[in-house]
Design an enzyme around this catalytic site. Structure first.
Site, PDB file in Angstrom:
ATOM      1  N   PRO A 135      36.315 -21.941  13.124  1.00 15.61           N
ATOM      2  CA  PRO A 135      34.964 -21.504  13.495  1.00 15.61           C
ATOM      3  C   PRO A 135      33.952 -21.829  12.379  1.00 15.61           C
ATOM      4  O   PRO A 135      34.365 -22.083  11.247  1.00 15.61           O
ATOM      5  CB  PRO A 135      35.113 -19.997  13.661  1.00 15.61           C
ATOM      6  CG  PRO A 135      36.551 -19.688  13.559  1.00 15.61           C
ATOM      7  CD  PRO A 135      37.243 -20.833  12.941  1.00 15.61           C
ATOM      8  N   PRO A 136      32.685 -21.779  12.701  1.00 16.46           N
ATOM      9  CA  PRO A 136      31.678 -22.091  11.681  1.00 16.46           C
ATOM     10  C   PRO A 136      31.675 -21.031  10.582  1.00 16.46           C
ATOM     11  O   PRO A 136      31.975 -19.862  10.841  1.00 16.46           O
ATOM     12  CB  PRO A 136      30.352 -22.039  12.455  1.00 16.46           C
ATOM     13  CG  PRO A 136      30.684 -21.952  13.888  1.00 16.46           C
ATOM     14  CD  PRO A 136      32.081 -21.465  14.010  1.00 16.46           C
ATOM     15  N   GLY A 137      31.343 -21.471   9.397  1.00 15.35           N
ATOM     16  CA  GLY A 137      31.156 -20.528   8.301  1.00 15.35           C
ATOM     17  C   GLY A 137      32.425 -20.004   7.685  1.00 15.35           C
ATOM     18  O   GLY A 137      32.395 -19.004   6.977  1.00 15.35           O
TER      19      GLY A 137
ATOM     20  N   GLY B 244      34.233 -21.830   5.622  1.00 14.25           N
ATOM     21  CA  GLY B 244      34.418 -22.505   4.340  1.00 14.25           C
ATOM     22  C   GLY B 244      35.052 -23.876   4.410  1.00 14.25           C
ATOM     23  O   GLY B 244      35.547 -24.378   3.409  1.00 14.25           O
ATOM     24  N   LYS B 245      34.982 -24.513   5.571  1.00 13.52           N
ATOM     25  CA  LYS B 245      35.590 -25.847   5.677  1.00 13.52           C
ATOM     26  C   LYS B 245      34.863 -26.845   4.761  1.00 13.52           C
ATOM     27  O   LYS B 245      35.491 -27.574   3.990  1.00 13.52           O
ATOM     28  CB  LYS B 245      35.519 -26.345   7.139  1.00 13.52           C
ATOM     29  CG  LYS B 245      36.230 -25.438   8.104  1.00 13.52           C
ATOM     30  CD  LYS B 245      36.171 -25.931   9.514  1.00 13.52           C
ATOM     31  CE  LYS B 245      34.786 -26.049  10.091  1.00 13.52           C
ATOM     32  NZ  LYS B 245      34.119 -24.759  10.306  1.00 13.52           N
TER      33      LYS B 245
ATOM     34  N   SER C 212      44.609 -17.103  29.565  1.00 15.57           N
ATOM     35  CA  SER C 212      45.005 -15.928  28.785  1.00 15.57           C
ATOM     36  C   SER C 212      44.397 -14.630  29.280  1.00 15.57           C
ATOM     37  O   SER C 212      44.741 -13.564  28.789  1.00 15.57           O
ATOM     38  CB  SER C 212      44.667 -16.142  27.308  1.00 15.57           C
ATOM     39  OG  SER C 212      43.282 -16.140  27.147  1.00 15.57           O
TER      40      SER C 212
ATOM     41  N   LYS D  17      42.137 -14.001  17.862  1.00 16.83           N
ATOM     42  CA  LYS D  17      41.960 -12.921  18.835  1.00 16.83           C
ATOM     43  C   LYS D  17      42.233 -11.569  18.195  1.00 16.83           C
ATOM     44  O   LYS D  17      41.503 -10.597  18.411  1.00 16.83           O
ATOM     45  CB  LYS D  17      42.902 -13.140  20.025  1.00 16.83           C
ATOM     46  CG  LYS D  17      42.461 -14.312  20.912  1.00 16.83           C
ATOM     47  CD  LYS D  17      43.493 -14.571  21.979  1.00 16.83           C
ATOM     48  CE  LYS D  17      43.045 -15.652  22.955  1.00 16.83           C
ATOM     49  NZ  LYS D  17      44.075 -15.985  23.922  1.00 16.83           N
TER      50      LYS D  17
HETATM   51  P1  ADP Z   1      31.917 -24.392   7.513  1.00 19.48           P
HETATM   52  O1  ADP Z   1      31.891 -25.725   6.924  1.00 19.48           O
HETATM   53  O2  ADP Z   1      33.280 -23.916   7.834  1.00 19.48           O
HETATM   54  O3  ADP Z   1      31.005 -24.200   8.681  1.00 19.48           O
HETATM   55  P2  ADP Z   1      30.859 -23.621   5.001  1.00 19.48           P
HETATM   56  O4  ADP Z   1      31.843 -24.334   4.186  1.00 19.48           O
HETATM   57  O5  ADP Z   1      29.517 -24.222   5.114  1.00 19.48           O
HETATM   58  O6  ADP Z   1      31.394 -23.354   6.441  1.00 19.48           O
HETATM   59  O7  ADP Z   1      30.731 -22.133   4.469  1.00 19.48           O
HETATM   60  C1  ADP Z   1      29.618 -21.322   4.619  1.00 19.48           C
HETATM   61  C2  ADP Z   1      29.408 -20.479   3.398  1.00 19.48           C
HETATM   62  O8  ADP Z   1      30.429 -19.523   3.289  1.00 19.48           O
HETATM   63  C3  ADP Z   1      29.450 -21.284   2.125  1.00 19.48           C
HETATM   64  O9  ADP Z   1      28.450 -20.841   1.298  1.00 19.48           O
HETATM   65  C4  ADP Z   1      30.803 -20.962   1.536  1.00 19.48           C
HETATM   66  O10 ADP Z   1      30.748 -21.017   0.149  1.00 19.48           O
HETATM   67  C5  ADP Z   1      31.036 -19.584   2.019  1.00 19.48           C
HETATM   68  N1  ADP Z   1      32.464 -19.337   2.196  1.00 19.48           N
HETATM   69  C6  ADP Z   1      33.179 -19.505   3.317  1.00 19.48           C
HETATM   70  N2  ADP Z   1      34.472 -19.157   3.117  1.00 19.48           N
HETATM   71  C7  ADP Z   1      34.583 -18.765   1.851  1.00 19.48           C
HETATM   72  C8  ADP Z   1      35.667 -18.294   1.057  1.00 19.48           C
HETATM   73  N3  ADP Z   1      36.906 -18.151   1.540  1.00 19.48           N
HETATM   74  N4  ADP Z   1      35.427 -17.984  -0.199  1.00 19.48           N
HETATM   75  C9  ADP Z   1      34.195 -18.090  -0.711  1.00 19.48           C
HETATM   76  N5  ADP Z   1      33.113 -18.519  -0.016  1.00 19.48           N
HETATM   77  C10 ADP Z   1      33.305 -18.864   1.251  1.00 19.48           C
END
Ligand code: ADP
Length: 851
Positions: free
Chosen positions: A375-377, A379-380, A742, A785
């Site tokens: 999912p978005p956000g 940390g990918k 599901s 889930k």
């Molecule tokens: P994605 O690429 O999955 O959509 P992002 O890599 O842009 O998400 O992450 C969004 C924000 O959340 C970034 O500022 C990231 O540093 C922070 N973040 C997400 N997961 C973590 C984590 N496990 N530890 C520290 N910061 C995280």
């Protein structure tokens, strides 16, 4: 007018009064006629007259004729020229007038004016071209000498003119053919003379006198011409000289500026060539570039292609053909970097470290492309950035969301206007090295269009067997991409083209639990936001309880992006307060001077310093951190967006909570059912896919077949649940399309609640596929889930038994807080979903059979 021929003019002549010019015998003149007298003459004599005689008029020079009709006739010059009107042209513009072309015949003198109106007519006496004059005048010798002299001058004059002009050549011939006596008049009208001089010649009735008067005019003209020719010659010489000088002057001069420019261009091109030769580009590229340089040298700078070619060559020089950063890969250091940058995501970090370790050992990059799916956000992207950091490589993100043109990847051919290289080559130019980490963001959002399939172009980029000779259409030469480390990210694998997916190793990045989010917030997000807003931990304090409040009441997401934004909003609000406080602090003397207001403020602040919920609290002492409590949260972020609504919604039969998985993470989903009188119809709403509709039918069929067993009846007490009954099933959030098997167990539970009239437990959520025989089959996305259920505050989760292994992925503390029911059959699901179980009435069945 043959030579020597005499003329006989009428003794009465109408008189044309001219003012501007003097007509001499033998010459032709065009004159404008606009005075009433002259106009009348033209009308009644020339336009009406039919005989040749009527076209002969007397032209009297030097007489200004008044424009008014009634005025008296002015004084007339006594001698005039009898003339033949050759042409009359009339015009009305700008005022009515005639233009007359008249040829002078001979001189006459006015003897007596016969009438004045409407035009003057006079009795005249012819003065020359008479028989007696031509024969019986002055001694031949004297005249012969004069005429000879005149003739010579005339010839000299004419010969000074440009004989190539036909009129001049004709004049030269006329000099010989015309009678000498006619020459003075003709030449006087040709050469440059004033009207006064012409008038004198006209008045010179005696031939001798005429010759004598004309010769000085001729001489003057000759001298004038000589002078003219002299100056013209010197001018021509000058011109020649100028021309002669100019080339010699202009060439060096011109060559200085133009050549300078050219030389500059040339220098430029030479520089370019030098750069090309010294650059480390591949042999093939060098060849192409040198060919282009050759073309460039021949091209004028103004050509549009010149700029295009130059841009191309400059890009070729700029590209990092051989430039790379040195990898400093040390697994232990990499682990530290990854751990420092990211909390949790153990599985992902482990896989990344394995990947890097293999790189270190094998010392090459051939291998699958990592693709982080989640999912978005979550940390990918930031993990990708950390990987670049651990390797000491440049990082470049290529956003592929919505890219639908393959030239976005592979560039446009240079024949197109505005052509440019694709994103890969552009990225390489930006980072300036050939071994960066390229993050291909959102590969699942590539689109197809008429402009080709960008995913197909990516295949070549990502295939380690092919990408050492990746050919961008713009470059048109191969570029080695084998040193580039590609990492892809996606929200779901479902929309990644299979061929592309095949090239990649998918690593699932699930959403975070609340606890993980709190940790991430406090370890990473809050410090980052504080720094961004110029705040220090001494100025703001966000307790964990508040963070949890933000997570549960202001966000509902798998990742931490919205949480990050909310924290940003809080920091902004605090920054304002801190800045205002500093402002107040900067002028404390005001308070000291005795401005009671300020003093009072300080006092009240001290009483309640920990909250900014009181908006009057403007000047907090700097050493007191602003504490973000729930009041402050409400002030800054507004009322909570999500409330714990679960129990409220489960207060009547026919509602059950299912668990769904979307690319944005797991979600809880309320399934609602109601029944009404009808004909056994099933209505489904909420944008469902076919699989979900089938699940609904399966659920109803299973319940119908088990109605007796569970004592399920319709409104009229019949075990045939659909007898006179319609069922409506609704899956809320109708704007989102839902599909997948599901929801099967949830539909069964929901309908069982409806037909039994019992409430489903308010803290139970479930997921699982069903079969017609009542089996519960495993489904995907269990971790997401479960996390969603956990987020929603649910306590018991029913999952298919065969999904037991997936529970291992879930953090221990989450598992501890939840109770899992592993169901293999629907009976188990129903038992777990209702308080006190959902017992089958086996005895009743038995009893019935007895009856
Ligand atoms: P994605 O690429 O999955 O959509 P992002 O890599 O842009 O998400 O992450 C969004 C924000 O959340 C970034 O500022 C990231 O540093 C922070 N973040 C997400 N997961 C973590 C984590 N496990 N530890 C520290 N910061 C995280």
């Amino acid at each position: 007018m043959a030579a020597g021929s005499a003329i006989q003019i009428p003794s009465r002549l109408p008189l044309l009064l001219t003012h501007e010019s003097v007509l001499l015998p033998g010459s032709t003149m065009r004159t404008s006629v606009d005075s009433p007298r002259n106009m009348q003459l033209v009308r009644s004599r020339l336009l009406k007259g039919t005989s040749l005689r009527s076209t002969i008029i007397g032209v009297i020079p030097n007489t200004s004729d008044p424009t008014s009709d009634c005025d008296d006739l002015p004084n007339l010059h006594r001698i005039g020229t009898a003339a033949l009107a050759v042409q009359v042209v009339g015009s009305n513009w700008p005022k009515p007038h005639y233009t007359l072309l008249v040829t002078g015949l001979c001189r006459f003198q006015i003897l007596q004016l016969l009438k004045e109106k409407p035009y003057p007519v006079a009795e005249v006496q012819q003065l020359d071209r008479l028989e007696q004059f031509t024969n019986g005048h002055k001694s031949e010798e004297e005249l012969g000498e004069l005429s000879e002299q005149f003739y010579k001058y005339a010839v000299q004059l004419v010969e000074m003119l440009d004989m190539s002009v036909p009129a001049v050549a004709k004049l030269r011939r006329l000099l010989d053919n015309l009678p000498r006596e006619a020459l003075p008049d003709i030449l006087t009208s040709i050469i440059r003379t004033t009207n006064q001089e012409k008038l004198q010649i006209l008045d010179a009735v005696r031939l001798e006198e005429r010759f004598k008067m004309t010769i000085p005019l001729l001489v003057r003209q000759i001298e004038g011409l000589k002078l003219l020719q002299k100056t013209r010659k010197s001018k021509q010489d000058d011109d020649k000289r100028v021309v002669a000088i100019r080339p010699s002057r202009r060439i060096p001069h011109g060559s200085i500026t133009e050549d300078e420019e050219e030389e500059e261009d040339h220098d430029d091109v030479v520089m370019l060539e030098k750069k090309i030769r010294t650059s480390s580009m591949s042999e093939q590229a060098l060849k192409v570039c040198l060919k282009e340089i050759k073309r460039l040298k021949k091209m004028p700078q103004s050509m549009p292609e010149y700029a295009l070619t130059r841009n191309y060559l400059e890009l070729m020089i700029e590209l990092p053909w051989n430039k790379s950063t040195k990898d400093r890969l040390e697994i232990r250091a990499a682990r530290i970097v990854l751990d420092n940058d990211h909390y949790a995501m153990e599985k992902l970090k482990k896989r990344v470290l394995e990947y890097l370790a293999v790189r270190q050992l094998k010392n090459n990059l051939k291998g699958p492309i990592l693709c982080f799916v989640g999912p978005p956000g979550v940390g990918k992207t930031s993990v990708g950035r950390s990987i670049a950091k651990t390797l000491g490589r440049e990082f470049h993100r290529i956003a592929l969301g919505g890219v639908c043109d393959q030239s976005d990847i592979r560039g446009h051919r240079r024949t197109y206007v505005g052509s440019m290289p694709g994103r890969i080559i552009n990225g390489l130019k930006t980072v300036g090295v050939n071994n960066p980490v390229f993050l291909l963001d959102e590969v699942d959002k590539l689109a197809k269009s008429l402009q080709g399939d960008p995913a197909a172009a990516l295949l070549e980029v990502l295939d380690p067997e092919q990408n050492h000779s990746f050919t961008d259409h713009y470059l048109n030469v191969a570029f080695d991409l084998s040193q580039v480390l590609f990492i892809a990210t996606a929200n779901t694998t479902a929309t990644i083209p299979p061929a592309l997916l095949d090239r990649m190793e998918v690593i699932q990045v699930p959403g975070y639990t609340q606890e993980e989010k709190i940790e991430i917030a406090h370890r990473h997000l809050i410090p980052k936001q504080l720094e961004l807003h110029g705040l220090t931990p001494q100025q703001i304090q966000i307790p964990q309880g508040t963070t949890l409040g933000i997570i549960t009441r202001y966000t509902r997401e798998a990742g931490v992006r919205a949480l990050d934004r909310k924290l940003g909003a809080i920091c902004r609000a605090v920054a304002v307060k801190v800045a205002e406080g500093q402002h107040k602090e900067a002028k404390p003397d005001r308070a000291e001077v005795g401005e009671g207001e300020d003093c009072k403020e300080h006092v009240t602040e001290d009483a309640k310093p920990e909250s900014i919920s009181d908006t009057a609290d403007l000047a907090l002492p700097p050493e007191m951190p602003i504490l973000i409590d729930f009041h402050a949260l409400k002030d800054i972020l507004g009322p909570p967006m999500y409330d714990m609504e679960v129990s409220e919604r489960l207060n009547q039969p026919g509602v059950a909570i299912g668990l769904a998985w979307t690319p944005l993470g797991g979600e809880i989903m309320f399934v609602e059912a109601s029944r009404m009188d009808g004909e056994g119809q099933l209505t489904l709403t909420g944008q469902l896919g076919d699989v979900m509709k089938e699940s609904a039918h399966l659920a109803i069929s299973w319940l119908r077949s088990n109605a007796k067993r569970y004592q399920l009846t319709n409104a009229s007490g019949s075990f045939d649940l659909l007898d006179n009954t319609d069922i409506h099933l609704h899956f809320p959030a109708g704007a989102v399309t839902k599909d997948g098997p599901s929801a099967g167990v949830t539909i069964v539970t929901c309908l069982a609640s409806l037909f039994s009239g019992r409430l489903v437990c308010s803290d139970v959520a479930m997921t699982g596929e069903i079969t017609l025989r009542g089996l519960v089959l495993p489904v995907g996305g269990i971790k997401d889930k479960v996390l969603a259920a956990h987020r929603a505050g649910l306590k018991r989760i029913i999952i298919p038994q065969r999904n037991e292994k997936d529970l291992e992925e879930i953090a221990a503390h989450v598992r501890q807080e939840l109770s899992f029911v592993l169901a293999a059959r629907l009976e188990e699901v129903l038992n777990a979903a209702f308080d006190g179980g959902f017992a089958a009435r086996a005895s009743l069945e038995h009893l019935n059979s007895k009856l």
